[in-house]
Design an enzyme around this catalytic site. Sequence first.
Site, PDB file in Angstrom:
ATOM      1  N   GLU A  44      -3.094   7.559  -5.782  1.00  0.00           N
ATOM      2  CA  GLU A  44      -3.960   8.184  -4.780  1.00  0.00           C
ATOM      3  C   GLU A  44      -3.410   9.536  -4.339  1.00  0.00           C
ATOM      4  O   GLU A  44      -2.201   9.702  -4.145  1.00  0.00           O
ATOM      5  CB  GLU A  44      -4.099   7.260  -3.578  1.00  0.00           C
ATOM      6  CG  GLU A  44      -5.028   7.763  -2.516  1.00  0.00           C
ATOM      7  CD  GLU A  44      -5.121   6.840  -1.314  1.00  0.00           C
ATOM      8  OE1 GLU A  44      -5.595   7.302  -0.257  1.00  0.00           O
ATOM      9  OE2 GLU A  44      -4.709   5.675  -1.429  1.00  0.00           O
ATOM     10  N   CYS A  66     -10.378   9.929   2.953  1.00  0.00           N
ATOM     11  CA  CYS A  66      -9.088  10.291   3.543  1.00  0.00           C
ATOM     12  C   CYS A  66      -8.421  11.446   2.806  1.00  0.00           C
ATOM     13  O   CYS A  66      -7.731  12.264   3.415  1.00  0.00           O
ATOM     14  CB  CYS A  66      -8.162   9.077   3.571  1.00  0.00           C
ATOM     15  SG  CYS A  66      -7.951   8.270   1.966  1.00  0.00           S
ATOM     16  N   HIS A  87       0.842  -1.197   0.000  1.00  0.00           N
ATOM     17  CA  HIS A  87       0.000   0.000   0.000  1.00  0.00           C
ATOM     18  C   HIS A  87       0.881   1.252   0.000  1.00  0.00           C
ATOM     19  O   HIS A  87       1.678   1.476   0.908  1.00  0.00           O
ATOM     20  CB  HIS A  87      -0.888  -0.039   1.239  1.00  0.00           C
ATOM     21  CG  HIS A  87      -1.981   0.972   1.253  1.00  0.00           C
ATOM     22  ND1 HIS A  87      -1.782   2.272   1.680  1.00  0.00           N
ATOM     23  CD2 HIS A  87      -3.291   0.888   0.913  1.00  0.00           C
ATOM     24  CE1 HIS A  87      -2.926   2.935   1.608  1.00  0.00           C
ATOM     25  NE2 HIS A  87      -3.859   2.117   1.144  1.00  0.00           N
ATOM     26  N   GLU A 146      -4.039  -0.608  -3.848  1.00  0.00           N
ATOM     27  CA  GLU A 146      -3.579   0.788  -3.885  1.00  0.00           C
ATOM     28  C   GLU A 146      -2.060   0.841  -3.726  1.00  0.00           C
ATOM     29  O   GLU A 146      -1.517   1.583  -2.915  1.00  0.00           O
ATOM     30  CB  GLU A 146      -4.272   1.592  -2.780  1.00  0.00           C
ATOM     31  CG  GLU A 146      -5.791   1.508  -2.850  1.00  0.00           C
ATOM     32  CD  GLU A 146      -6.493   2.239  -1.720  1.00  0.00           C
ATOM     33  OE1 GLU A 146      -5.830   2.587  -0.720  1.00  0.00           O
ATOM     34  OE2 GLU A 146      -7.704   2.474  -1.822  1.00  0.00           O
TER      35      GLU A 146
END
Length: 664
Positions: free
Chosen positions: A341, A421, A273, A325
Site C-alpha cells: 500500500e 487514504c 496491518h 493489508e
Amino acid sequence: MARKAGKKMRGTKDFRPMDMKAYLIDDRFWKNKMEVVRTKMIPYQWKALNDLVEDAAPSHCVKNFRIAAGMEKGDFQGCVFQDSDLAKWLEAVGYTLAWKKDRELEQMADEVIAVIEKAQQPDGYLDTYYIINGLEKRWTNLRDNHELYCAGHMIEAGIAYYLGTGKHTLLDVVKRLADCIDRTFGPEEGKIHAYPGHEIIEMALVRLYEATGEIRYLHLAKYFIDERGKEPLYFREEGEKYENPFYWENSLFQYQYYQAGKPVREQKTAEGHAVRAVYLYSGMTDVARIMEDDSLMEAVETLWDDVTKRQMYITGAIGSSEYGESFTFDYDLPNDTVYGETCASIGLVFWAKRMLEKELSGQYADVMERALYNGCISGMSIDGTRFFYVNPLEADPEASRKDQRRKHVETSRWRWYNCACCPPNLARLIMSIGNYVCSVREDAIAFHLYVGGRVQTPFTDTQIRVESQMPWGGTTKLIIEKAKNSHYLEKFTVALRIPGWCRKWKAEVNGEEVTDLPRNGYLYLERKWKDQDEIRLECSMQVERNYASPMVKYDIGKTAVSRGPFIYCLEEADNGKGLTRISLPSDSLFETTEGNLETGELDLKAKGMQMLAEGWEACLYRTKRPTKYEKKHLRFIPYYLWNNRGEGEMTVWVQETACDRAKE
C-alpha cells in the site's frame, strides 16, 4: 506559538527537522512534483472530497462535516474514518502555503476550517461519525472506528496549517480536541484505560508537544504506547462489553492485526496491518528518543531490522499480503500478489526520518530515499489526478481481471477510492519534502537527500544554497552564503550523506579534496565557514544489478536494475507482451538514454532475449526444454513512472541468464 515551561526532554545531540519554511525548494525534480500537487492534485482532491469528480467514488467527506456542523441535513456516509481524508488534505495545504502563497487555496481551506470549528463539540470532541450518529456511542469501539486515528490526522493538520499560515483557528480546534482526549484516556481512575485500533495519535501528540511545549501531550502519547497489548487485552474486553463483532477472531492475526497482542517492548517481528505498524513504530521512536527510554528504543531497533532486512521489497514497499493489508513472515515477498500500500511506504518514510533523528546513520536515510523515490511516488500519475493504492512489482492486466488472488493488483491508477487514504497522504508527504532533506542541531546540519534550493540555517547570518543534479546526476554543490557585510565566522559541521548506492565518491571544499572518511554513512565537515565557501560532492551513479537473498524464493535467478535512488522496470509499452519470458544476459551492458515521460528522466537500454512460445500451441508439456529465443532491445524506465502510457504488463525482477551478450 507560546510554549509553556517544562523539563527539556530532547538531548543536545539529537537532530531535528528543519523549520518547514527554512528550506526553499527550487529543484528540477521535487519542485515539479510540488507544483503538480499544488496546481493539480490538491484542487482535484478538493473536488473529490466534495463529490464533484465524475465517474469517481463519492467521498461525502466535506458533506459529513457540514451535517455535523448543523449546516445541512442528512446521514453520515462513507467510511467511518472519512474525516481523516480532509485532515490530510488540510495538512498538505498547510505545507503548500509555507512553500508558496496561494490566496485562492488559502481561502478554500479557511472556509472549510470554519465548518470544522462549528462541528466541534463544546467539550472539544470532533468526529463526524459519532456527532451525526449519536455522541453517547463515542469511545465504544476504539478497535475499529478510528476516532483517535481521525484525531491524530486532524492534530497534524492543525500544526501544519498554523506553521504554514500563522493562523491559529485550526490549531485551537485540535488543542481542544487533544485536551478532550487527555481528559478521557490515561492511567488515572475514572479514565478509559485503552489505546487506538489504528495508530497515528501517538506521533501526532508528540508533534503537538513539540509545537506547544505542553508536556502532558507527550505523556499521553507514551501512555497509549505503554498501555498497548497489556493484559487483560482492552480490545477483547471492549468487544464483550459493547458487543462489537471481531473480524479477525481466530485468524492468523487476532490481536496482532492491531499490534496489540502483546506489549510493544515484547514485539520482535512486524506483524499485522502494515500501515498501522509503521505509524506505531514512528510514535514509539519519537517517545523513546525524547524520553530517553532505552527499552523502547531497543524494541524499535529490533523491529526496524525485521522490517528492512526481511520484510521489505526492493522498491521500499511493505505489507506483502492483501489479507489484512499486512506483513506475513520473513522473506515472503511475492511480486505479483503483493499489496504494498502507498500509505505503508509513506509510513516507512515517517519512521526512517525519526530513526535518523535518533541516530545519524546511512541505513535509515537509504531506506527513506528508496521508499520516497519508488514505493511512494509510484502511487500517483504524472498529472496528479490518478492514484495507486497497491504497488505491485509484477503486473498483468489479464491476471488482475480473471484471478481472484490478483484482483487487488491494479494495472491502472484510479480516479479516487471509497477508502481514499493514500492520495491525500501522498500530497502531504510531497509538500513536506523539506522535512526529510536535512536535519539540524545546535552545532551541525546534516543533508540526507540532495534537493536543490536554499536553506536558512540556525547558524548566525548563514544560508546554504544547494545546487544538485540528483536524482538523475551525481554532482551536488553547497555554497555557504553569509548575510551581506557579515564577516562573522561561525564554526559548525556540515554532514553529507554518502548514499548506499554510491560506489565511488569525491568531496571538495573550495577545490581542496577532503580526505576524511565517512562515519556511519555520513561525511563530517567541520569548519569556520565564510561567505561563498563551496562544498562539492560527486557521487558515482552507475547502473547496477540487484539480487535478492536466496531466502526470497520468488526472485531466485532474477535481477532488478537500479541507478542512483531509482529502481527500474520493464513495461509493455516499450518491450511488448510476455515480459516474464524476457531474460537479461549476465554480461549485457546498459546505456542511459533520455526518457520520454518527465523532464530530466533517464531510461536504460540493454540487449536481452525473449523465449518464444512458437511450436507450443498444441502441447502444454514436453521432455525437451525450450530453445527458441528472440533478441530484444530492452528499455527500462524508473518504476515510479509505470502505467502513465496506458494499461499493460510490468515487471521489476527480470530473469538473468549466464549466456553471452545478446548481439545484433
